[in-house]
Design a protein around this motif. Structure first.
Motif, short mmCIF file in Angstrom:
data_model
loop_
_atom_site.label_atom_id
_atom_site.label_comp_id
_atom_site.label_asym_id
_atom_site.label_seq_id
_atom_site.Cartn_x
_atom_site.Cartn_y
_atom_site.Cartn_z
N LYS A 22 0.84 -1.20 0.00
CA LYS A 22 0.00 0.00 0.00
C LYS A 22 0.87 1.25 0.00
O LYS A 22 0.59 2.23 -0.73
CB LYS A 22 -0.95 0.02 1.19
N ALA A 23 1.94 1.24 0.79
CA ALA A 23 2.84 2.40 0.82
C ALA A 23 3.50 2.62 -0.54
O ALA A 23 3.77 3.76 -0.94
CB ALA A 23 3.91 2.19 1.88
N LEU A 24 3.73 1.53 -1.29
CA LEU A 24 4.39 1.63 -2.59
C LEU A 24 3.43 2.06 -3.68
O LEU A 24 3.78 2.87 -4.56
CB LEU A 24 5.00 0.27 -2.94
N HIS A 25 2.20 1.53 -3.66
CA HIS A 25 1.28 1.71 -4.79
C HIS A 25 0.18 2.75 -4.56
O HIS A 25 -0.52 3.12 -5.51
CB HIS A 25 0.61 0.37 -5.13
N VAL A 26 -0.02 3.20 -3.34
CA VAL A 26 -1.07 4.18 -3.04
C VAL A 26 -0.40 5.42 -2.47
O VAL A 26 -0.02 5.45 -1.30
CB VAL A 26 -2.10 3.60 -2.05
N LYS A 27 -0.25 6.46 -3.32
CA LYS A 27 0.50 7.64 -2.91
C LYS A 27 -0.26 8.92 -3.26
O LYS A 27 -1.04 8.94 -4.22
CB LYS A 27 1.86 7.66 -3.61
N GLU A 28 0.02 9.94 -2.49
CA GLU A 28 -0.54 11.26 -2.76
C GLU A 28 -0.08 11.75 -4.14
O GLU A 28 1.07 11.56 -4.54
CB GLU A 28 -0.10 12.24 -1.68
N GLY A 29 -1.01 12.37 -4.86
CA GLY A 29 -0.69 12.91 -6.17
C GLY A 29 -0.95 11.96 -7.32
O GLY A 29 -0.85 12.36 -8.49
N MET A 30 -1.26 10.70 -7.03
CA MET A 30 -1.55 9.75 -8.09
C MET A 30 -2.86 10.11 -8.78
O MET A 30 -3.69 10.85 -8.24
CB MET A 30 -1.62 8.33 -7.53
N ARG A 31 -3.04 9.55 -9.99
CA ARG A 31 -4.25 9.80 -10.77
C ARG A 31 -5.03 8.51 -10.93
O ARG A 31 -4.45 7.46 -11.19
CB ARG A 31 -3.90 10.40 -12.14
N ALA A 32 -6.35 8.62 -10.76
CA ALA A 32 -7.21 7.45 -10.75
C ALA A 32 -8.50 7.73 -11.51
O ALA A 32 -8.89 8.89 -11.70
CB ALA A 32 -7.53 7.05 -9.31
N ALA A 33 -9.16 6.66 -11.91
CA ALA A 33 -10.50 6.74 -12.48
C ALA A 33 -11.42 5.87 -11.64
O ALA A 33 -11.04 4.78 -11.19
CB ALA A 33 -10.50 6.27 -13.93
N ASP A 34 -12.65 6.34 -11.45
CA ASP A 34 -13.68 5.60 -10.73
C ASP A 34 -14.83 5.39 -11.71
O ASP A 34 -15.55 6.34 -12.05
CB ASP A 34 -14.13 6.38 -9.50
N LEU A 35 -15.00 4.14 -12.17
CA LEU A 35 -16.06 3.81 -13.13
C LEU A 35 -17.33 3.47 -12.37
O LEU A 35 -17.33 2.59 -11.51
CB LEU A 35 -15.63 2.63 -14.00
N GLY A 36 -18.43 4.14 -12.72
CA GLY A 36 -19.67 3.95 -11.97
C GLY A 36 -19.59 4.63 -10.62
O GLY A 36 -19.91 4.04 -9.59
N ALA A 37 -19.15 5.88 -10.62
CA ALA A 37 -18.72 6.54 -9.39
C ALA A 37 -19.85 7.00 -8.47
O ALA A 37 -19.67 7.06 -7.25
CB ALA A 37 -17.85 7.75 -9.74
N ALA A 38 -21.00 7.40 -9.02
CA ALA A 38 -22.06 8.01 -8.21
C ALA A 38 -22.53 7.05 -7.11
O ALA A 38 -22.64 5.84 -7.35
CB ALA A 38 -23.23 8.41 -9.10
N PRO A 39 -22.80 7.59 -5.91
CA PRO A 39 -22.74 9.00 -5.48
C PRO A 39 -21.36 9.48 -5.02
O PRO A 39 -21.24 10.58 -4.51
CB PRO A 39 -23.73 9.02 -4.32
N GLY A 40 -20.34 8.62 -5.14
CA GLY A 40 -18.99 9.09 -4.86
C GLY A 40 -18.26 8.41 -3.72
O GLY A 40 -17.24 8.92 -3.27
N GLY A 41 -18.75 7.26 -3.26
CA GLY A 41 -18.11 6.58 -2.12
C GLY A 41 -16.67 6.19 -2.39
O GLY A 41 -15.78 6.46 -1.58
N TRP A 42 -16.42 5.55 -3.54
CA TRP A 42 -15.05 5.11 -3.83
C TRP A 42 -14.18 6.31 -4.23
O TRP A 42 -13.00 6.35 -3.90
CB TRP A 42 -15.07 4.04 -4.93
N THR A 43 -14.76 7.28 -4.93
CA THR A 43 -14.01 8.50 -5.24
C THR A 43 -13.56 9.19 -3.97
O THR A 43 -12.42 9.65 -3.87
CB THR A 43 -14.89 9.45 -6.08
#
Length: 347
Positions: free
Chosen positions: A201-222
């Motif tokens: 997690k420390a290696l792959h989940v970092k501040e400043g990364m860019r992501a897409a959330d498919l089927g995002a509404a209402p925004g829980g995973w976003t």
């Protein structure tokens, strides 16, 4: 009585699916055994010959199984004759071993929850008893598990903490925050905890990364991705919560998650769309094949029957259509329902 094999917790109602998975995984390792299940109990016992006990522990580790919340290597199954003394009957089965901790657990079910008070008091009494018996050592490799199936029926088992679920019964105690747009946020939080080690997690989940959330509404995973410091492109024809949009780090596109594609490679793609699991798996394979993301977490909504077979079918399709070697990990999380959550990346 002495009992060799694996004791595994699961979501109530998924006992046949876990039993099928344990049977297949053991068979693939050349281990003969059989599963014992009780419908809606929330657990499965997989019985093997004593000579295969260590092999089955390696064949069905918690992190590699889909439907197991936590897996324990069994030592014995006991029926206690005297409810005023539950500890003495355990000790003969523990001779020659030492333990660094003890967890007393009970099923996460209507029948099991009344045992919570007994579990606490037994755990408090068992720790000093183990020390007096010379069975306690802070540097020991193994943790002792006592599973209360009733007040007088229990399972003794052990785990190596480094390779076992880090929570009793495999249930992380996550708190639903008031600002979370939906309860689905807990699924992604638990996915990061269960499917990635702290180092990963420390290696792959970092501040400043860019992501897409498919089927995002209402925004829980976003919202979870934003809390990790990421910039998110949220794909959904429905609206996102105002406070999610107010962060300034979300681009909301009212498009179809099954047809949208990014213009550049993203660090993460997450997807929690309600759709046939094989269709979701196929679309995820396209993302991985085309190199549109480096890491992905997505949910597969499973049918009511033969869920393990459907899981295998989706994994096979992922690998075939991706056309590249993949690392695939999956769990039915505590916060999942009729679904599993999958982490996947190209090796």
């Amino acid at each position: 009585m002495q009992q060799a094999g694996a004791f595994a917790w699961c979501r109530a109602g998924f006992e046949p699916d876990l039993a099928a998975e344990l049977t297949d995984r053991a068979a693939a390792a050349g281990i003969a055994g059989y599963a014992r299940t009780e419908r809606d109990s929330g657990y499965v016992r997989f019985i093997v010959d004593a000579s295969d006990a260590e092999r089955v522990e390696r064949a069905v580790p918690w992190r590699d199984t889909v439907f197991s919340r936590s897996t324990v290597s069994m030592l014995a199954e006991l029926q206690i004759a005297d409810a005023t003394d539950r500890i003495s009957p355990m000790l003969p089965y523990l001779e020659g071993q030492t333990f660094n901790d003890v967890w007393v657990e009970h099923p996460d079910s209507d029948a099991g929850k009344p045992l919570s008070g007994l579990a606490r008091s037994l755990g408090n009494a068992l720790r000093p008893a183990l020390k007096r018996a010379g069975l306690w050592a802070p540097n020991a490799e193994r943790r002792l598990h006592v599973v209360l199936l009733s007040g007088t029926h229990l399972i003794l088992g052990t785990t190596r903490p480094a390779f076992a679920a880090p929570w009793p019964q495999g249930i992380p105690r996550l708190r639903m925050l008031a600002e979370a747009p939906s309860r689905s946020a807990l699924k992604l939080e638990e996915a990061f905890m269960s499917l990635l080690s702290p180092q990963e997690k420390a290696l792959h989940v970092k501040e400043g990364m860019r992501a897409a959330d498919l089927g995002a509404a209402p925004g829980g995973w976003t919202w979870v991705l934003l809390r990790e410091g990421m910039h998110v492109t949220a794909i959904d024809n429905g609206p996102l919560r105002d406070h999610v949009m107010a962060t300034g780090r979300v681009t909301h596109l009212r498009e179809d998650g099954f047809s949208w594609r990014p213009q550049q490679t993203l660090d993460w793609m997450v997807c929690d769309m309600v759709e046939q699991p094989i269709r979701v798996a196929s679309r995820m394979a396209t993302w991985l094949r085309e190199g549109w993301c480096r890491n992905s977490i997505f949910n597969l909504k499973l049918p009511m029957k033969k869920r393990w077979l459907e899981t295998q079918r989706c994994f096979d399709l992922l690998e075939t259509e991706a056309g590249r070697p993949l690392e695939i990990r999956a769990k039915q999380l505590y916060h999942d329902r009729e679904e599993i959550t999958v982490y996947c990346r190209v090796l």
